[in-house]
Design an enzyme around this catalytic site. Structure first.
Site, PDB file in Angstrom:
ATOM      1  N   LYS A   1       0.873  -1.173   0.000  1.00  0.00           N
ATOM      2  CA  LYS A   1       0.000   0.000   0.000  1.00  0.00           C
ATOM      3  C   LYS A   1       0.906   1.219   0.000  1.00  0.00           C
ATOM      4  O   LYS A   1       1.963   1.203   0.630  1.00  0.00           O
ATOM      5  CB  LYS A   1      -0.866   0.029   1.251  1.00  0.00           C
ATOM      6  CG  LYS A   1      -1.939  -1.044   1.292  1.00  0.00           C
ATOM      7  CD  LYS A   1      -2.799  -0.866   2.527  1.00  0.00           C
ATOM      8  CE  LYS A   1      -3.882  -1.923   2.591  1.00  0.00           C
ATOM      9  NZ  LYS A   1      -4.679  -1.782   3.812  1.00  0.00           N
TER      10      LYS A   1
ATOM     11  N   HIS B   1      -0.072   7.436   8.412  1.00  0.00           N
ATOM     12  CA  HIS B   1       1.151   6.907   9.025  1.00  0.00           C
ATOM     13  C   HIS B   1       2.138   8.018   9.387  1.00  0.00           C
ATOM     14  O   HIS B   1       3.145   7.766  10.035  1.00  0.00           O
ATOM     15  CB  HIS B   1       1.854   5.918   8.071  1.00  0.00           C
ATOM     16  CG  HIS B   1       1.109   4.628   7.943  1.00  0.00           C
ATOM     17  ND1 HIS B   1       1.061   3.705   8.957  1.00  0.00           N
ATOM     18  CD2 HIS B   1       0.393   4.121   6.917  1.00  0.00           C
ATOM     19  CE1 HIS B   1       0.331   2.666   8.554  1.00  0.00           C
ATOM     20  NE2 HIS B   1      -0.088   2.901   7.343  1.00  0.00           N
TER      21      HIS B   1
ATOM     22  N   HIS C   1       0.414   5.976   3.483  1.00  0.00           N
ATOM     23  CA  HIS C   1      -0.763   6.803   3.727  1.00  0.00           C
ATOM     24  C   HIS C   1      -0.421   7.954   4.673  1.00  0.00           C
ATOM     25  O   HIS C   1       0.418   7.810   5.557  1.00  0.00           O
ATOM     26  CB  HIS C   1      -1.875   5.928   4.320  1.00  0.00           C
ATOM     27  CG  HIS C   1      -3.205   6.585   4.330  1.00  0.00           C
ATOM     28  ND1 HIS C   1      -3.571   7.489   5.286  1.00  0.00           N
ATOM     29  CD2 HIS C   1      -4.259   6.483   3.478  1.00  0.00           C
ATOM     30  CE1 HIS C   1      -4.810   7.915   5.036  1.00  0.00           C
ATOM     31  NE2 HIS C   1      -5.246   7.314   3.950  1.00  0.00           N
TER      32      HIS C   1
END
Length: 579
Positions: free
Chosen positions: A139, A145, A142
């Site tokens: 992923k 985070h 983001h």
């Protein structure tokens, strides 16, 4: 510096009350600096002396304060002693104050200013593992985070500056049922060519598609369970695809970490502990802690009365492990491998229950070191948007911060010529992001605001960078002025004394930060230091002053600049020399 004065006052108190001088160190603190009026430098808390048994805990505290103050004598170092409201205050000889506070900056230990304080000697030192950032592989990084990454970096920097051996660990979410879903999804929607061109973007698209499909297609869910079971059983084709996802992701993350000025000593992950997790299950079984639920899952009863009102699932009905099982195995392995003195987990507050369960089970397994494990939770960031809309990826935020800062710098009349404006804008933008995040308690949610964050005036990261750059420019422009030796009697103006009084608090701020691991104390200290520097810079010009006056003032500004830079680095901000 603070420790010199604190020690001398403690000696005076020790002689008067026939006690060890060390007993008084915790009760002494620097008085907050005032811009406008003369104030004392240190205060002694009578309540603290009563709590520690040095003074009787009964009786009128005001009489005790006045009685002790009357017994203390002034001397060549302590100019004034006063009693007020349960405190005794001490005003130091002004010339000696200037000399001692600025002394370290003429020697090679300017970088350790405040760190050699006897106040910090009370802190336990040893090996500290800080686990932070910990995004899920396959992923994109983001924006959610971001908080774990910068808070964890601050804690690691703080612990390291205080003399701990710090192990910075990124514990990747690289195992679990989501990889079953991704593996199943890639066989349907994946494309190796797209994976090479824009790896994380493609994996993100695949993950979104397969999640949508799984909502109404049970075959997809079954395929996901099958793929994850193949991973758990080390089947080569599934493991090879997973390995490819993991390597691609770590490469991409390292690019983002480099922009943030962050490094890790270890990239670990759940996958590393998948087999050890089964050992933990066996240990739970052998101790009689593992029960089987009606659904066939393996659970541990955590309820105080053993009535199963609170259970934690550690094994799925098909025998595969869960996140918490792997976390248990990871904690045990880290203790065996690194023999840490403390381990700090930095995640959002939504995981508070998870860590409570984790620590509870470790304790039930007989691990006495569990009380040295700590979870530092934090709140959510709301309203993080770029000009193109809702933020999904952190790189979009970093790009926007750099672009906005570059625009602001180009509009400012004070912006200096610089070799790499983009790099400066990146550092200032990231610093602004960090200060906005760190100003309040970590547990609080906060609203992200681009305009407030990037203001050059007020309590912002841009103001800190501007103050630092201004002082560096002052030092560069006065290279011919020798500030190695200086006359402390030439720095007795109130604006100068205020800066020095504030610097006396630096070790206390670091001590407080080490206690609760909150960056807000250091942020508040640095912002106030910057405001005091700005006032002093206006009132005490270096250029055009007599050589000995210029020399003394330059020593003041270079010392304050050095502490500002040290504090910014602990926060994870790279100070810029020009902007």
């Amino acid at each position: 510096m603070a420790c010199f004065f604190r020690r001398r006052i403690a000696e005076k108190l020790g002689r008067t009350l026939q006690q060890s001088e060390d007993a008084f160190i915790p009760a002494l603190s620097a008085v907050p600096a005032s811009k406008k009026q003369q104030s004392a430098d240190f205060k002694l808390s009578i309540n603290a002396l009563r709590s520690s048994g040095i003074l009787p805990s009964s009786g009128d505290i005001h009489l005790q304060t006045e009685d002790l103050a009357a017994q203390l004598t002034r001397d060549s170092m302590v100019e004034d002693i006063s009693a007020a409201g349960g405190f005794i205050t001490f005003k130091m000889n002004r010339t000696l104050l200037v000399q001692k506070v600025l002394e370290p900056f003429g020697k090679n230990y300017a970088q350790t200013f405040g760190l050699n304080s006897e106040l910090l000697n009370n802190l336990k030192r040893g090996t500290t593992i800080v686990e932070y950032s910990s995004p899920n592989i396959a992923k994109k990084f983001h924006a959610g985070h971001l908080r774990s990454t910068i808070i964890g970096n601050f804690i690691a920097n703080l612990k390291q500056s205080l003399g701990n051996n710090v192990i910075r660990m990124n514990y990747l979410g690289d195992w679990g049922m989501q990889f079953g879903l991704l593996g199943a999804g890639f066989s349907q929607f994946g494309c190796q060519e797209k994976l090479k061109q824009n790896p994380l973007q493609h994996l993100f698209e695949v993950y979104v598609k397969v999640n949508k499909e799984a909502e109404h297609n049970e075959d997809i869910n079954q395929a996901a369970r099958d793929f994850f079971k193949q991973l758990e059983q080390h089947e080569s084709e599934a493991v090879s695809l997973w390995q490819q996802f993991r390597e691609i992701t770590v490469d991409e993350y390292q690019h983002v970490y480099k922009r943030l000025g962050i490094h890790f000593d270890i990239y670990s992950g759940e996958s590393f502990h998948r087999d050890q997790a089964l050992d933990v299950v066996q240990q739970l079984q052998s101790r009689g802690l593992l029960k089987t639920s009606e659904e066939g899952t393996g659970v541990v009863d955590l309820s105080p009365d053993g009535d199963s009102s609170s259970v934690c699932t550690v094994l799925r009905s098909d025998g595969t492990t869960l996140y918490i099982t792997r976390d248990l195995a990871a904690a045990v392995h880290r203790k065996e491998k690194y023999n840490f003195d403390e381990m700090i987990y930095v995640t959002d507050k939504g995981q508070a229950d998870h860590f409570q369960q984790l620590f509870h089970i470790l304790h039930r397994l007989g691990h006495s070191w569990t009380d040295r494990c700590r979870h530092v939770p934090f709140g959510l960031v709301r309203g993080m948007k770029t000009r193109i809309g809702e933020v999904v990826f952190l790189e979009d935020v970093l790009d926007e911060a750099r672009a906005r800062m570059l625009h602001n710098m180009s509009q400012s009349r004070t912006t200096k010529e610089m070799d790499d404006p983009e790099d400066t804008a990146e550092k200032v933008g990231i610093g602004a992001l960090i200060i906005q995040d760190f100003k309040g308690p970590l547990l609080s949610d906060y609203k992200f605001d681009w305009d407030m964050m990037l203001q050059a005036k007020g309590d912002t990261g841009v103001f800190l960078q501007y103050t630092h750059a201004r002082m560096r420019s002052l030092i560069r422009n006065n290279e011919g002025v020798d500030a190695e030796t200086f006359d402390p009697s030439l720095l007795l103006e109130q604006t100068s004394i205020s800066v020095l009084q504030h610097l006396l608090r630096y070790d206390e701020v670091l001590y407080q930060s080490a206690q609760d691991l909150q960056p807000k104390h250091l942020v508040t200290f640095l912002l106030k230091l910057s405001h005091l520097i700005a006032s002093a810079h206006k009132a005490l010009p270096v250029k055009g002053s007599a050589p000995d006056v210029a020399q003394a003032r330059l020593r003041l500004f270079s010392g304050a600049c050095s502490v500002l830079a040290s504090g910014m680095k602990i926060l994870g901000i790279t100070p810029v020399d020009k902007m």
